[in-house]
Design an enzyme around this catalytic site. Sequence first.
Site, short mmCIF file in Angstrom:
data_model
loop_
_atom_site.label_atom_id
_atom_site.label_comp_id
_atom_site.label_asym_id
_atom_site.label_seq_id
_atom_site.Cartn_x
_atom_site.Cartn_y
_atom_site.Cartn_z
N GLU A 50 0.88 -1.16 0.00
CA GLU A 50 0.00 0.00 0.00
C GLU A 50 0.92 1.22 0.00
O GLU A 50 1.82 1.31 0.84
CB GLU A 50 -0.88 -0.01 1.26
CG GLU A 50 -1.88 1.10 1.25
CD GLU A 50 -2.77 1.15 2.49
OE1 GLU A 50 -2.74 0.20 3.30
OE2 GLU A 50 -3.48 2.14 2.64
N ARG A 275 4.97 -12.75 9.82
CA ARG A 275 5.59 -11.43 9.67
C ARG A 275 6.98 -11.45 10.27
O ARG A 275 7.22 -12.13 11.26
CB ARG A 275 4.80 -10.39 10.47
CG ARG A 275 3.56 -9.89 9.86
CD ARG A 275 2.96 -8.85 10.78
NE ARG A 275 3.38 -7.51 10.41
CZ ARG A 275 2.80 -6.81 9.44
NH1 ARG A 275 1.80 -7.30 8.77
NH2 ARG A 275 3.24 -5.61 9.15
N LYS A 285 4.29 0.88 9.41
CA LYS A 285 4.42 2.14 8.68
C LYS A 285 3.78 3.30 9.44
O LYS A 285 4.28 4.42 9.40
CB LYS A 285 3.79 1.99 7.29
CG LYS A 285 4.70 1.24 6.33
CD LYS A 285 4.10 1.17 4.95
CE LYS A 285 3.01 0.12 4.92
NZ LYS A 285 2.44 -0.08 3.58
P1 ATP Z 1 2.67 -2.07 8.02
O1 ATP Z 1 2.00 -2.86 9.09
O2 ATP Z 1 4.10 -1.80 8.24
O3 ATP Z 1 1.92 -0.85 7.63
P2 ATP Z 1 1.46 -3.47 5.90
O4 ATP Z 1 1.24 -4.92 6.04
O5 ATP Z 1 0.30 -2.58 6.08
O6 ATP Z 1 2.67 -3.06 6.79
P3 ATP Z 1 1.60 -3.37 3.07
O7 ATP Z 1 2.09 -2.26 2.24
O8 ATP Z 1 0.16 -3.65 3.05
O9 ATP Z 1 2.12 -3.11 4.52
O10 ATP Z 1 2.44 -4.68 2.80
C1 ATP Z 1 2.84 -5.16 1.55
C2 ATP Z 1 3.20 -6.60 1.71
O11 ATP Z 1 4.28 -6.74 2.64
C3 ATP Z 1 2.05 -7.40 2.28
O12 ATP Z 1 1.93 -8.60 1.57
C4 ATP Z 1 2.43 -7.64 3.70
O13 ATP Z 1 1.88 -8.83 4.16
C5 ATP Z 1 3.96 -7.66 3.63
N1 ATP Z 1 4.56 -7.27 4.90
C6 ATP Z 1 4.34 -6.13 5.59
N2 ATP Z 1 5.00 -6.13 6.75
C7 ATP Z 1 5.68 -7.31 6.81
C8 ATP Z 1 6.54 -7.92 7.76
N3 ATP Z 1 6.86 -7.32 8.90
N4 ATP Z 1 7.04 -9.14 7.47
C9 ATP Z 1 6.74 -9.75 6.32
N5 ATP Z 1 5.93 -9.24 5.39
C10 ATP Z 1 5.39 -8.03 5.62
MG MG Z 2 -1.46 -2.74 5.09
#
Ligand code: ATP
Ligand code: MG
Length: 578
Positions: A50, A275, A285
Amino acid sequence: MNENKPAGPPEPAVEPTAAASPSNFIRDIILDDQKTGKFQGRVHTRFPPEPNGYLHIGHAKSICLNFGLAKEFAGKTNLRFDDTNPEKEETEYVESIKDTVRWLGFDWEDRLFYASDYFDQLYEWAVQMIQEGKAYVCDLSAEEVRQYRGTLTEPGKASPYRDRSTGENLELFERMRAGEFPDGSRTLRAKIDMASKNLNLRDPVMYRILHAEHHRTGGKWCIYPMYDFAHGQSDSIEGITHSICTLEFEDHRPLYDWYIEALGIYHPQQIEFDRLNLTYTLLSKRKLLQLVQENRVRGWDDPRMPTLSGIRRRGYTPEAIRNFCSSIGVSKTNGILELGLLEHFVREDLNRRALRVMAVLRPLKVVIDNYPDGQVEEMEAVNNPEDASAGTRKVPFSKVLYIEQEDFREDPPKQYFRLSPGKEVRFRYAYFVKCTHAVKDEHGNVTEIHCTYDPATKGGNAPDGRKVKSTIHWVSAQHAVDAEVRLYETLFRTADPGKVAEGGDFTDNLNPSSLEVLTGCKLEPSLANAKAGDKYQFERLGYFCADPDSSPGKPVFNRTVALRDTWAKIEKREKDGK
Ligand code: ATP
Ligand code: MG
């Protein structure tokens, strides 16, 4: 590039290269699918960020997994921006994410997509669901929707609008799209099961009204699809085979599957993995954005940040990050890894590639009294003992030098083998040097020390066979380049910075000494024109990377990582409560 792509023609399955990385359960699923012919042997993954912040080290795990698996099976990986939430998304983030994925070493070729590319298709699918009695317009407020949803132990209550006629639903949804209603006044919901054990299936919201400009579609839409109504369909449109995401989406998989089945479209398989979490680090983020907005750090790419732009600036290499990600594997349970493990891979990689140089961070002046005034000798120094092809260089030696303050003690403790009055040490690549006395200021602080050298020891060995117990580094004063050096500790002082006392905030756990700026550091002259990103081992001190704040003749360096584990030290201090 942005047209809706159907699942392409089947591609031949290939035998995976067995030696690649250690197997994991996702790889095993793919291997199994290859055997059974599911997806005709295709492997097509996607990385779906995102664009609401910068990527962090957790994302690297997902990127390496998605691109790595596709590569191993001669498949493809799409980069898709999940941009269904217009309020938090910005083009700046899109650009930084693209840049970072490339930097990590991955290529989406011509497959750059945006969920917003599919808004028209998603709208049509929503209309189709209304026509088939699978969706309805609901007038409950967000708060009421929550109340009606029930809990894990109690079933939900049906919305009073659940049984609207198809005609009324179609008309209201069209008017929602036309902008006739204010934000939050109505939603489009899937008609599933208000008594489902899975709360995500209790008539989830598909569309909400949001009069907001979108970074790509501008003012075209005032209704936006929810993540769950967009994600699976985007995977389907792109012909994704294995839709790999993190464990928090496990409970969403039944909904992912439900929408795909309800629409009767191509069905990718969602697979969840753990994760990445690291000690002393926050990977969210939202929280990282808060640190940037509150100026707790110098920006998204502050070298203390766990963002990939931050650790890149700090001097971490893509190879180190990829090696780390491949070593940690994937599982079905979330845990916390030690930050020290990541640092281990950084050291391992830099040890191979970084040129060795001499730099003095906290200088103490040394005068070699018996060295001829005005003489300069060029000493031959090895650039990288790990890599003979890196060759050697000349380092100037002269009468006045700098050494580290901590390499001299006037009253040395027992096990101290560096310089002290009467003691002899080796000056790296130069001579044996013996300290005669120290000069002090009126407060008793040592301001310079005086020494003698033994001309017969040039190159570092004594013809009479006498030994010294230590070798120290030095920089010739008249040739030294002045530099700023930034030393970092962990950004948080607690191993689990998300854990906060009641009424507290995670920022309470920030480490007040995470940044120490040293000025007047003395570097050997070969570093005068170091360019941003150049990486070195400062002998005996650690790995350092030139910062973009450097200018010609005025380098600024970040300490990437110390030579040995600072890990143990940090933990000890923690235990001692200091
Ligand atoms: P955050 O919680 O940091 O905002 P998010 O999951 O909202 O992270 P996205 O931009 O939606 O961030 O994530 C893009 C991809 O990265 C998704 O498939 C998500 O599952 C993966 N991802 C995000 N954080 C992690 C993590 N800590 N470990 C592994 N994969 C991750
Ligand atoms: Mg997200």
